[in-house]
Motif scaffolding. Sequence first.
Motif, PDB file in Angstrom:
ATOM      1  N   ILE A 187       0.828  -1.207   0.000  1.00 19.84           N
ATOM      2  CA  ILE A 187       0.000   0.000   0.000  1.00 19.84           C
ATOM      3  C   ILE A 187       0.861   1.254   0.000  1.00 19.84           C
ATOM      4  O   ILE A 187       0.638   2.185  -0.779  1.00 19.84           O
ATOM      5  N   GLY A 188       1.881   1.282   0.855  1.00 15.64           N
ATOM      6  CA  GLY A 188       2.747   2.442   0.916  1.00 15.64           C
ATOM      7  C   GLY A 188       3.503   2.682  -0.372  1.00 15.64           C
ATOM      8  O   GLY A 188       3.636   3.823  -0.835  1.00 15.64           O
ATOM      9  N   VAL A 189       3.997   1.607  -0.983  1.00 17.66           N
ATOM     10  CA  VAL A 189       4.755   1.730  -2.234  1.00 17.66           C
ATOM     11  C   VAL A 189       3.850   2.192  -3.373  1.00 17.66           C
ATOM     12  O   VAL A 189       4.199   3.099  -4.139  1.00 17.66           O
ATOM     13  N   GLU A 190       2.685   1.573  -3.501  1.00 17.20           N
ATOM     14  CA  GLU A 190       1.782   1.950  -4.585  1.00 17.20           C
ATOM     15  C   GLU A 190       1.348   3.406  -4.481  1.00 17.20           C
ATOM     16  O   GLU A 190       1.473   4.180  -5.449  1.00 17.20           O
ATOM     17  N   LEU A 266       0.856   9.784   5.515  1.00 20.01           N
ATOM     18  CA  LEU A 266       0.058   8.598   5.197  1.00 20.01           C
ATOM     19  C   LEU A 266       0.551   7.444   6.069  1.00 20.01           C
ATOM     20  O   LEU A 266       1.726   7.089   6.013  1.00 20.01           O
ATOM     21  N   VAL A 267      -0.345   6.874   6.851  1.00 23.27           N
ATOM     22  CA  VAL A 267      -0.002   5.725   7.682  1.00 23.27           C
ATOM     23  C   VAL A 267      -0.438   4.466   6.943  1.00 23.27           C
ATOM     24  O   VAL A 267      -1.629   4.211   6.759  1.00 23.27           O
ATOM     25  N   ALA A 268       0.543   3.694   6.493  1.00 26.99           N
ATOM     26  CA  ALA A 268       0.290   2.475   5.724  1.00 26.99           C
ATOM     27  C   ALA A 268       1.081   1.339   6.356  1.00 26.99           C
ATOM     28  O   ALA A 268       1.935   0.717   5.725  1.00 26.99           O
ATOM     29  N   THR A 269       0.772   1.074   7.623  1.00 25.33           N
ATOM     30  CA  THR A 269       1.549   0.113   8.412  1.00 25.33           C
ATOM     31  C   THR A 269       0.800  -1.200   8.620  1.00 25.33           C
ATOM     32  O   THR A 269       0.963  -1.861   9.644  1.00 25.33           O
ATOM     33  N   GLY A 270      -0.003  -1.568   7.643  1.00 27.30           N
ATOM     34  CA  GLY A 270      -0.670  -2.857   7.703  1.00 27.30           C
ATOM     35  C   GLY A 270      -2.138  -2.757   8.054  1.00 27.30           C
ATOM     36  O   GLY A 270      -2.712  -1.666   8.159  1.00 27.30           O
ATOM     37  N   ARG A 271      -2.747  -3.929   8.238  1.00 23.83           N
ATOM     38  CA  ARG A 271      -4.178  -4.030   8.509  1.00 23.83           C
ATOM     39  C   ARG A 271      -4.399  -4.793   9.817  1.00 23.83           C
ATOM     40  O   ARG A 271      -3.570  -5.600  10.227  1.00 23.83           O
ATOM     41  N   ARG A 272      -5.522  -4.539  10.432  1.00 28.59           N
ATOM     42  CA  ARG A 272      -5.907  -5.283  11.626  1.00 28.59           C
ATOM     43  C   ARG A 272      -7.330  -5.789  11.451  1.00 28.59           C
ATOM     44  O   ARG A 272      -8.130  -5.206  10.716  1.00 28.59           O
TER      45      ARG A 272
END
Length: 460
Positions: A187-190, A266-272
């Motif tokens: 997500i962060g890269v895209e 932008l916080v793109a540190t995964g999903r929960r």
Amino acid sequence: MEVSRLPQEFDVVCLGGGVAGEAIAGGLKGSGISLAVVERELVGGECPYWGCVPSKTLLRSGETLEEAGRARKLAASRVEWDVDFPKVSKRVLWMARDLDDTRPAAALQETGAKLFRGEGKLVDLRTVEVAAGTQLIARKAMVIANGGTAAIPPIPGLETVEFWTNRQAAVPRELPGTLAVLGGGAIGVELGQAFARLGSKVTVIEAGSRFLALEEPEAGAALQPHLEADGITLMVGDPCVAVEKQGSAVVVHLKSGAIVSADRLLVATGRRPNYEAWKSAGLAQTDRGWLKVDPVTLEARADVYGAGDITGLGGFTHIAYYHGQTVARRLRGEDARADHIAVPRVTYSDPEVASVGLSEEVARAHGIDVATATTDPGEAARGYIHDFHGGTIKLVGDRERGVLIGATLVTPRAGEILGELVLAIKAGTPLRELADVIHPYPAFNRVLGAVLGDLASKVA
């Protein structure tokens, strides 16, 4: 109008009207099995509104600008443009259905399912209570398909700034001059590359030792020069330890002492997992909090199914759809079994990163006698035709079985090339047969011929 609080009974109740819920409704159409679907937000889930569809539309806008720039080298003496971000934003929002689920909701109900809007919570393994007070009773089975949400790390000061998650970034109303991205996953890269190509100065901050950490190390190494060519600064192995607001800027403090200042974060540190809706019902969770299910039957308990992201078996739209189809078939009485041996995944950067199966490291950890083969697709004819340089293809084989067990590609059209490798792993096709496949010249996938031949020679 007063809402009825009398329990309503259905054969199946599905918590979540995302892709998995839609697939279940479609799979039960005409079966005579009654279905209730509970959705707290928009029918269709994350993907069409805040995920896959708008983010890839945003990426496509940036890709067209990059292609225009490439024309300067390949076809034109001068190419100029002005980025029209309102036009980009409008098209992205249109592709996201203007955040209107009227048509998907109607399509869901046309299958015969009944849609209940509101916050659903499991009272027990047969009962869902919707926020308005309505109780839904499942006579035959309960399905949990309520997905996940952005995971927000406990970083001091983060709560004091108006940060973005994928939801704000995938359907943006503004183009920030500078953008800091926490997280170097897909997500962060895209999104980082999309904004960089539209004109933002982007810094991607990855706490771990490498970005795209779920992929082979060669993938990130191959992609990095392409991201840097777009003006992206990659800061890897340097965790964020604090965030603060200074005027209109967001200031990110890193462990090394480095400071990154940006207009937007932008916080793109995964999903929960959205476990709050069902945890109190006593269902088991994985180490990361996802609903624990049998990966074959997708059952968490007898007649309680999990489908899609909530299972932790893969946060992909195609997995959610596959799970929904599988659960629907089981509800209809078929002995349908889920098979996760060959789940494809694609990061839609430019070039794309596509992979399937086991990495070399994971395969070795499983005690497999591994053989590998690599090549650079940029050195093939199609690479030169497209003026593409610096990609990679890595294949992982099982010496004992003589089959392909993993593949990673960094190349234009990687997601399209991957299909035959997904089938090869799923079917257990012998490598000698894969090496004998004829690929059209000069298609991008022709590069597979030589590298498959190389791998076959190592396992024969």
